[in-house]
Enzyme design. Structure first.
Site, PDB file in Angstrom:
ATOM      1  N   GLY A 175       1.417  51.708  28.449  1.00  0.00           N
ATOM      2  CA  GLY A 175       1.958  50.735  27.505  1.00  0.00           C
ATOM      3  C   GLY A 175       0.975  49.608  27.222  1.00  0.00           C
ATOM      4  O   GLY A 175       1.004  49.006  26.139  1.00  0.00           O
ATOM      5  N   GLU A 222       0.569  58.143  31.450  1.00  0.00           N
ATOM      6  CA  GLU A 222       2.003  58.402  31.641  1.00  0.00           C
ATOM      7  C   GLU A 222       2.299  59.791  32.178  1.00  0.00           C
ATOM      8  O   GLU A 222       3.239  59.988  32.954  1.00  0.00           O
ATOM      9  CB  GLU A 222       2.754  58.195  30.321  1.00  0.00           C
ATOM     10  CG  GLU A 222       2.941  56.749  29.907  1.00  0.00           C
ATOM     11  CD  GLU A 222       1.767  56.161  29.129  1.00  0.00           C
ATOM     12  OE1 GLU A 222       0.674  56.748  29.157  1.00  0.00           O
ATOM     13  OE2 GLU A 222       1.950  55.108  28.494  1.00  0.00           O
TER      14      GLU A 222
HETATM   15  C1  3H9 Z   1       4.217  53.281  30.512  1.00  0.00           C
HETATM   16  O1  3H9 Z   1       3.427  52.443  30.233  1.00  0.00           O
HETATM   17  C2  3H9 Z   1       5.265  53.810  29.554  1.00  0.00           C
HETATM   18  C3  3H9 Z   1       5.001  53.435  28.132  1.00  0.00           C
HETATM   19  O2  3H9 Z   1       4.167  54.378  27.525  1.00  0.00           O
HETATM   20  C4  3H9 Z   1       6.253  53.452  27.301  1.00  0.00           C
HETATM   21  C5  3H9 Z   1       7.288  52.428  27.603  1.00  0.00           C
HETATM   22  C6  3H9 Z   1       8.400  52.445  26.604  1.00  0.00           C
HETATM   23  N1  3H9 Z   1       4.267  48.904  36.987  1.00  0.00           N
HETATM   24  O3  3H9 Z   1      -2.455  50.635  42.457  1.00  0.00           O
HETATM   25  P1  3H9 Z   1      -2.664  49.270  43.008  1.00  0.00           P
HETATM   26  C7  3H9 Z   1       1.581  47.577  41.148  1.00  0.00           C
HETATM   27  S1  3H9 Z   1       4.284  53.962  32.068  1.00  0.00           S
HETATM   28  C8  3H9 Z   1       4.675  48.296  38.109  1.00  0.00           C
HETATM   29  O4  3H9 Z   1      -2.525  49.089  44.457  1.00  0.00           O
HETATM   30  P2  3H9 Z   1      -5.362  49.405  42.048  1.00  0.00           P
HETATM   31  C9  3H9 Z   1       1.431  48.534  42.308  1.00  0.00           C
HETATM   32  O5  3H9 Z   1       2.668  49.100  42.658  1.00  0.00           O
HETATM   33  C10 3H9 Z   1       3.040  53.095  32.959  1.00  0.00           C
HETATM   34  N2  3H9 Z   1       3.845  48.029  39.145  1.00  0.00           N
HETATM   35  O6  3H9 Z   1      -4.042  48.651  42.518  1.00  0.00           O
HETATM   36  C11 3H9 Z   1       0.874  47.617  43.371  1.00  0.00           C
HETATM   37  O7  3H9 Z   1       1.961  46.890  43.920  1.00  0.00           O
HETATM   38  P3  3H9 Z   1       1.964  46.445  45.454  1.00  0.00           P
HETATM   39  C12 3H9 Z   1       1.685  53.605  32.645  1.00  0.00           C
HETATM   40  C13 3H9 Z   1       2.577  48.388  39.018  1.00  0.00           C
HETATM   41  O8  3H9 Z   1      -6.311  48.358  41.642  1.00  0.00           O
HETATM   42  C14 3H9 Z   1       0.003  46.645  42.582  1.00  0.00           C
HETATM   43  O9  3H9 Z   1       0.464  46.725  41.244  1.00  0.00           O
HETATM   44  N3  3H9 Z   1       0.715  52.989  33.533  1.00  0.00           N
HETATM   45  C15 3H9 Z   1       2.090  49.026  37.878  1.00  0.00           C
HETATM   46  O10 3H9 Z   1      -5.779  50.423  43.058  1.00  0.00           O
HETATM   47  C16 3H9 Z   1      -1.460  46.968  42.613  1.00  0.00           C
HETATM   48  O11 3H9 Z   1      -1.631  48.327  42.252  1.00  0.00           O
HETATM   49  C17 3H9 Z   1       0.335  53.549  34.683  1.00  0.00           C
HETATM   50  O12 3H9 Z   1       0.750  54.633  35.016  1.00  0.00           O
HETATM   51  C18 3H9 Z   1       2.994  49.282  36.817  1.00  0.00           C
HETATM   52  N4  3H9 Z   1       2.605  49.871  35.664  1.00  0.00           N
HETATM   53  O13 3H9 Z   1      -4.948  50.252  40.773  1.00  0.00           O
HETATM   54  C19 3H9 Z   1      -0.637  52.764  35.513  1.00  0.00           C
HETATM   55  N5  3H9 Z   1       0.778  49.267  38.034  1.00  0.00           N
HETATM   56  O14 3H9 Z   1       0.735  45.599  45.626  1.00  0.00           O
HETATM   57  C20 3H9 Z   1      -0.128  52.686  36.919  1.00  0.00           C
HETATM   58  C21 3H9 Z   1       0.455  48.797  39.252  1.00  0.00           C
HETATM   59  O15 3H9 Z   1       3.250  45.768  45.628  1.00  0.00           O
HETATM   60  N6  3H9 Z   1      -0.990  51.912  37.784  1.00  0.00           N
HETATM   61  N7  3H9 Z   1       1.534  48.255  39.847  1.00  0.00           N
HETATM   62  O16 3H9 Z   1       1.878  47.738  46.228  1.00  0.00           O
HETATM   63  C22 3H9 Z   1      -2.139  52.354  38.274  1.00  0.00           C
HETATM   64  O17 3H9 Z   1      -2.587  53.454  37.995  1.00  0.00           O
HETATM   65  C23 3H9 Z   1      -2.877  51.473  39.243  1.00  0.00           C
HETATM   66  O18 3H9 Z   1      -1.946  50.600  39.825  1.00  0.00           O
HETATM   67  C24 3H9 Z   1      -3.991  50.638  38.602  1.00  0.00           C
HETATM   68  C25 3H9 Z   1      -4.535  49.608  39.619  1.00  0.00           C
HETATM   69  C26 3H9 Z   1      -5.120  51.600  38.190  1.00  0.00           C
HETATM   70  C27 3H9 Z   1      -3.479  49.901  37.416  1.00  0.00           C
END
Ligand code: 3H9
Length: 704
Positions: free
Chosen positions: A107, A130
């Site tokens: 998003g 996603e």
């Molecule tokens: C979407 O976008 C749907 C849309 O298309 C449509 C909507 C209508 N949400 O991984 P880390 C938290 S679907 C909530 O340890 P890094 C994570 O849980 C989404 N929380 O750091 C962690 O929390 P905690 C599409 C999130 O540097 C903290 O942030 N996006 C989210 O190794 C740190 O994360 C994805 O799939 C989130 N979206 O990696 C991306 N992202 O510290 C998902 C992170 O409490 N995220 N958190 O454990 C990632 O791939 C990795 O977190 C990222 C950072 C690469 C961003």
């Protein structure tokens, strides 16, 4: 703290002509309700101001935005939706520039695609991941990205879910510029240029020049992702991604977006997405040790030492070299050392031949690894990992030596997969520095690292192991000292059942087919052939236990792929397992010898007996506090053993099936089986009786 709300700030520059909307929702600007609401208020403010002529939307250095807030999925939707926010940007009559530093994912990238221009800092990455959550981009990503980069390239990006580095995204057309230097200042300059040029802001939705090829022949999209889809074996999300991209080509924008949303909503409720979202959070939880005091300090690790240049030792050394950490490999003899280092170089060369590594990168990594036969080199390590033969006396001797030579405060780890870390630690005068770091073979490939907490292991040692695990790209989970730790202990239950199934009437290919159909990349027998049957045979002999069929195969010199025969036969130079009548004969003879009347066994029973006994062992592991959370066990099986991610791991799967069903089936099998471990574990009984699932269990500390 912003001035629109806690996570959004609004300011103007250039005499009020440029509005800067800044998102700051730590850690990664997940598009939570607060962020979406703040963005709407800020965008409307810019829209309604006569003075503002252009808008710059910016995040933090770490992230423009990592996308929708995943924790909000499955909860009631609160407006404004992300689609509303993107629509507002898209409809702005003043140009909006997305200034991307760090990550723009999901998003977050869709937000940028709704803007009229996208500029990025050099190290940033954009993408639509996603699909890894069993979803598709649901805020216009599948409709806008194809219009910028072409439908074929967009389909590849969306189906893989992998982020694209800024330079590549620029070349493809997803970005307008990559800006060097002070990023905020450079992005502001870009905004000024756009403002000066004037004209109607270009909307991505209005473009269709890049869609020409796919419009002429939409099947180019399917061809572009055919290989990826084959690998993903009929999962709903990747297929829906392709359907949505196809809609971008065959439908007007509005209709395409409706189609995208319908597909997104369908996936959001799917069991696969629920499982994959569970895994996302479970993976991050597994790396946390709730009882660790907040002021615990990690020991600095600048240099590692690995003792043993065998397959494991070499693979472990590669993990450090790949992460840019210098590593010393110690062997007892020069020949063994040379062999080990040659194997490492060979592994890198294979990566080069596959195109996943450059020669320059290989040279850089090899330069981090140096070998020696001088045990005194132990003194160089801030971390010493022992990877010698699995023999307690040997390990104790090695650790006594390490104790004599290693720096004070160094982290001392054993890579044992079977032995008691307490006993190993007792060979030193510093058991607080000792723990298990159980890598999985091949160590440079498998993501899992079990960190074994022994009785006297200090928090500083655990924090250091967790930290270094993260640095070398592993998924970590802290487990307790027990036979096989968590992963192999559960695997042992499956292995026992697999052998019994053969004796009762199944053949290796029947069992493997059922396990493959469940979603594992390989069945247990093909896996055994790949790993080498002689390893288990030697361990069994040392322990005085037998496994009739496997023992007979080994006695016949059938060690698996390496000897061209094991549970299967292999054509010369091929890794494809072929059913072998010889093996069938051995199995039939084994059944007869035991007086077992063979019966046809259906795939459903095979699957249950491959999976339920592991869940039962998982329950015992939790009861004994050898794992902190049920979800840690899920992570161990997903990253260490190829459990299908879309089934969420064994304990999550158990909750979905329903624990009463698992308990009842186990009890049925236990009633007629000599395998007494099939009897439902007390924790399973208790949870099933109370209508609860493993997910309801509180986090616990590891028993020491
Ligand atoms: C979407 O976008 C749907 C849309 O298309 C449509 C909507 C209508 N949400 O991984 P880390 C938290 S679907 C909530 O340890 P890094 C994570 O849980 C989404 N929380 O750091 C962690 O929390 P905690 C599409 C999130 O540097 C903290 O942030 N996006 C989210 O190794 C740190 O994360 C994805 O799939 C989130 N979206 O990696 C991306 N992202 O510290 C998902 C992170 O409490 N995220 N958190 O454990 C990632 O791939 C990795 O977190 C990222 C950072 C690469 C961003």
């Amino acid at each position: 703290m912003g001035n629109i709300n806690a996570v959004v700030n609004y300011e103007t520059t250039d005499g009020g002509a440029i509005a800067i909307i800044a998102m700051d929702n730590p850690p990664v600007n997940a598009l939570s309700h607060a962020l979406r609401s703040g963005l709407v208020a800020a965008i409307e403010k810019a829209r309604d101001s006569d003075a503002v002529k252009a808008v710059m939307l910016i995040g933090t250095a770490r992230a423009f935005s990592a996308g929708a807030d995943i924790s909000e999925f499955g909860t009631p939707r609160q407006p404004p939706s992300l689609i509303d926010v993107v629509a507002l940007l898209d409809a702005m009559a003043k140009p909006v520039i997305a200034a991307i530093s760090g990550l723009a994912l999901g998003g977050g990238f869709e937000l940028a695609l709704g803007c009229h221009y996208r500029v990025a800092a050099p190290g940033s990455r954009v993408g639509l991941p996603e699909v890894k959550l069993g979803l598709l981009p649901g805020a216009g990503g599948t409709q806008r990205l194809p219009r910028l980069v072409g439908a074929e390239a967009a389909a590849q990006i969306i189906v893989s879910g992998d982020p694209v580095p800024a330079a590549k995204a620029l070349a493809m057309g997803a970005l307008d510029a990559v800006l060097e230097g002070d990023f905020r200042a450079a992005a502001l300059d870009f905004t000024r240029e756009v403002m000066k040029a004037g004209g109607k802001p270009p909307r991505v939705r209005d473009r269709d020049d890049k869609l020409a090829a796919a419009k002429a022949d939409p099947s180019v999209i399917d061809r572009a992702v055919a290989k990826q889809l084959q690998r993903l074996r009929g999962l709903p999300a990747p297929k829906a991604c392709v359907d949505a991209v196809r809609a971008a080509v065959t439908m007007p924008f509005e209709e395409g977006q409706k189609k995208e949303l319908a597909l997104f909503m369908g996936l959001l409720g799917s069991p696969e997405s629920k499982a994959q979202r569970h895994v996302f959070f479970a993976e991050r939880e597994a790396a946390k040790l709730p009882d660790m005091p907040a002021d615990t300090k990690e020991k600095p690790i600048a240099r590692a030492v690995v003792i043993g240049a065998g397959t494991m030792g070499g693979g472990i050394a590669m993990c450090f070299a790949n992460a840019g950490i210098p590593v010393r490999v110690i062997e007892t003899e020069q020949a063994a050392l040379t062999r080990g280092l040659d194997r490492v170089a060979e592994n890198y060369r294979i990566a080069i031949s596959r195109g996943s590594l450059s020669q320059a990168e290989m040279d850089k990594r090899m330069a981090q690894i140096s070998g020696t036969i001088d045990f005194g080199a132990v003194a160089e390590g801030d971390l010493v990992i022992e990877a010698v033969f699995e023999e307690m006396d040997l390990k104790r001797r090695v650790f006594a030596e390490i104790d004599r030579l290693a720096k004070q405060g160094a982290l001392l780890a054993s890579n044992t997969s079977t032995l008691d870390i307490n006993e190993i630690a007792a060979a030193t005068k510093r058991p607080e520095d000792v723990l298990g770091m159980h890598f999985f073979s091949p160590a440079n490939v498998m993501r899992l690292l079990e960190i074994v907490r022994a009785r006297k292991t200090s928090y500083a040692a655990l924090a250091t192991a967790l930290g270094i695990g993260r640095r070398i790209g592993k998924v970590t989970s802290v487990v307790g000292v027990c036979d096989g730790f968590v992963g192999n202990r559960m695997l042992a239950r499956r292995t026992t059942q697999a052998e019994m199934l053969l004796l009762e009437g199944a053949l290796p290919w029947d069992v493997d087919a059922a396990v493959l159909a469940f979603g594992f990349p390989m069945g247990p027998f093909a896996m055994g052939d790949l790993a080498g049957l002689d390893v288990g045979w030697r361990i069994r002999k040392a322990r005085g236990v037998t496994a009739e069929i496997s023992d007979t195969l080994c006695e016949a010199g059938r060690f698996g792929q390496k000897t061209g025969a094991g549970y299967y036969r292999y054509e010369k130079g091929s890794r494809t397992p072929m059913p072998d009548p010889e093996v069938e004969k051995i199995i039939l003879a084994a059944s007869e010898k035991r007086g077992i009347t063979r019966r046809p066994i259906g795939a459903a029973e095979i699957t249950e007996r491959m999976i339920y006994p592991m869940i039962n062992e998982g329950a015992r592991i939790l009861e004994e506090r050898m794992a902190m959370r049920a979800s840690d066990i899920d992570i161990i099986w997903i990253y260490g053993y190829g459990w299908p991610v879309w089934r969420g791991g064994p304990m999550f799967y158990a909750d979905q099936v329903g624990l009463p069903q698992i308990r009842d089936r186990l009890a049925q099998y236990a009633a007629t089986s000599p395998d007494k471990t099939l009897k439902p574990a007390p924790l399973l009984e208790k949870l099933a009786a109370s209508g609860q699932g493993f997910a309801a269990l509180p986090v616990q500390t590891i028993a020491v």
